[in-house]
Design a protein around this motif. Structure first.
Motif, short mmCIF file in Angstrom:
data_model
loop_
_atom_site.label_atom_id
_atom_site.label_comp_id
_atom_site.label_asym_id
_atom_site.label_seq_id
_atom_site.Cartn_x
_atom_site.Cartn_y
_atom_site.Cartn_z
N ARG A 175 4.31 10.48 3.17
CA ARG A 175 3.17 11.39 2.99
C ARG A 175 3.68 12.83 2.98
N ALA A 182 11.40 6.46 4.54
CA ALA A 182 10.81 7.53 5.34
C ALA A 182 11.56 7.63 6.66
N PRO A 223 7.07 3.35 1.81
CA PRO A 223 6.80 3.04 3.22
C PRO A 223 5.49 3.69 3.68
N ASP A 224 4.91 3.10 4.75
CA ASP A 224 3.62 3.59 5.24
C ASP A 224 3.68 5.04 5.71
N LEU A 225 4.86 5.47 6.13
CA LEU A 225 4.97 6.83 6.65
C LEU A 225 5.14 7.86 5.55
#
Lengths: 157, 269, 61
Positions: A100, A123, A96-98
């Protein structure tokens, strides 16, 4: 209340619907309760609490600097940590983009020796929304405050 | 009807009076909903800054959260109206309860779809059997159950009574939806906007959200009143006041819809 | 302007969400109006039939 056949039939329908609704809600709550139990933190896994589950969910935070992406595939390895434990995770797929550093994640998968082989990585984000500038300003203010507090502690009373 | 209910409530709840009242209120409610909705959209999509974590994807919040609130709010209102209709047998309460269900179902459906569209890029999944998502799905099924039960009886008042029962029973799900994020460790985050204590959102993002919340409330009034008017007409179709309305409509748009009938009447004379 | 429509790369999620919101609410709003018009039309034709019947046979209720 007189009980002619039509009324009796209708009453039965209503009671059946109500009973079905209660059973459905009960089952769902029960299923959720079970489902939630599948979630373990790295320290819980390390103390063997997940050992009875073949597949379970691992929840925690992505350790800063632990993300290593493969150059020629979607394979990624990272470490999930909680307050007192850590667990290396391997995953092959789209993140997912989140996803990190320092992000809360919930990974589904199984243990393979000391590694957690994830089949899905989700995420989780918190309920806070603010512009980036404000976040940066707050982070700065927080740092400043900490510095001040530390400085204050050093001051002679 | 119980005699402690004030006279004006009694008067207003008579079908012809409420029909007229709803007809006056409805355009105003829709107008306010559109104006406030436009302001909220401008504030949310144009003026509000991007989120520090989610960038522009968070902008789905301006429709997702107000719709979710409406899903719960309308359910509560439907359950109260159902209760009143069962205990006091007020026709208007029954109509309000039964016509609230499709609007609540619409908002719950919007909540689920927009949440899915938000969950895919951020969480990494369209759907998960998380407590908040599952209880919201149960809410949609409850709405559909109420609608289905209402229409499965040949006698609509009998159907309304059965559906009202289900609506009241289903109210248990409302606190489950609301508190699911606190009771279970869910993928869905906790509540952003709080009545007690500070909200976890910056002011330039909060005001469009709250404006949209008010806009959806007005939309609900407009939609509900339209539905109630339609229902009152078909429920009381034998009564004089409805015949008068039908007649007035007939002469107003005789040119279009009523032409054939008018011609038929002429021919018989 | 194109930056606005791009939604920071999330256009394929944000705009469909807004489209669903509007389509569902518009459908919800116009449904009862259509039903009302149909009901009134049916009622009018019923009234016309009754009136016609009464003219042919004035003694009937």
């Amino acid at each position: 209340m007189s009980m002619n056949p039509t009324r009796k039939r209708r009453l039965t329908i209503v009671l059946l619907v109500v009973a079905a609704a209660v059973v459905a809600v009960g089952l769902i709550v029960f299923a959720l309760q079970q489902n939630m139990n599948y979630l373990f933190t790295p320290s819980q896994v390390q103390t063997g609490q997940a050992s009875s589950y073949k597949t379970f969910r691992l929840g925690g935070m992505v350790k800063a600097g632990s993300i290593q992406r493969s150059k020629d595939s979607l394979k990624v390895t990272f470490t999930v940590v909680d307050a007192s434990g850590s667990m290396p995770v391997e995953y092959n797929g789209i993140l997912p983009d989140l996803f990190r550093d320092n992000q809360s994640v919930i990974a589904t998968g199984h243990m393979d020796s000391a590694h957690f082989m994830a089949t899905e990585v989700l995420a989780k984000h918190d309920e806070t929304y603010m512009p980036k500038e404000l976040k940066d300003a707050m982070a700065k203010a927080h740092e400043g405050k900490q510095v001040n507090e530390e400085a204050g502690q050093d001051k002679p009373q | 009807m119980a005699n402690w209910i004030p006279l004006w409530v009694h008067k207003l709840s008579s079908p012809p009076n409420f029909y007229r009242f709803a007809g006056v209120v409805r355009p105003w409610a829709l107008g306010l909903a559109l104006i406030l909705g436009a302001i909220a959209l401008y504030g949310g999509l144009v003026l509000a800054p991007a989120d520090y974590q989610q960038g522009d994807a968070y902008r789905i919040i301006f429709i997702h959260v107000p719709s979710a609130w409406m899903g719960l709010f309308i359910y509560g209102l439907m359950a109260v109206a159902s209760f009143i209709s069962l205990v006091w047998r007020i026709k208007l309460a029954e109509v309000v309860a039964m016509e609230s269900a499709p609007i609540g179902a619409a908002f719950t459906f919007i909540t689920l779809v927009t949440g899915s569209l938000w969950g895919k890029p951020m969480w990494g999944t369209w759907w998960t059997w998380d407590a908040r998502l599952t209880s919201e799905l149960v809410l949609l099924f409850l709405y559909l159950g109420v609608i289905g039960l209402y229409h499965s009886f040949e006698d609509r008042r009998q159907g309304a009574r059965a559906a009202a029962f289900l609506a009241i029973i289903g109210i248990i799900n409302v606190p489950i939806v609301h508190f699911s994020v606190n009771w279970w460790n869910t993928l869905h985050q906790g509540s952003t906007v709080r009545i007690l204590g500070p909200s976890h959102i910056s002011t330039d993002m909060l005001w469009p959200l709250l404006t949209m919340m008010v806009a959806t409330k007005f939309y609900y009034i407009a939609s509900l009143f339209g539905r109630v008017r339609t229902d009152l007409l078909s429920m009381e179709s034998g009564k004089d006041w409805v015949r008068q309305i039908a007649g007035a409509h007939g002469s107003a748009d005789a040119v279009s819809a009523g032409r054939a009938e008018a011609a038929e009447r002429e021919a018989r004379r | 302007m194109s930056a606005f429509f791009a939604m920071g790369g999330y256009a394929i999620y944000v705009w469909p969400a807004y489209a669903v919101f509007f389509i569902v609410l518009i459908a919800d709003y116009i449904n009862p109006s259509l039903r009302r018009r149909r009901n009134l039309r049916e009622l009018r034709s019923r009234m016309a039939r009754q009136a016609a019947r009464q003219q042919r046979n004035p003694s009937a209720p």
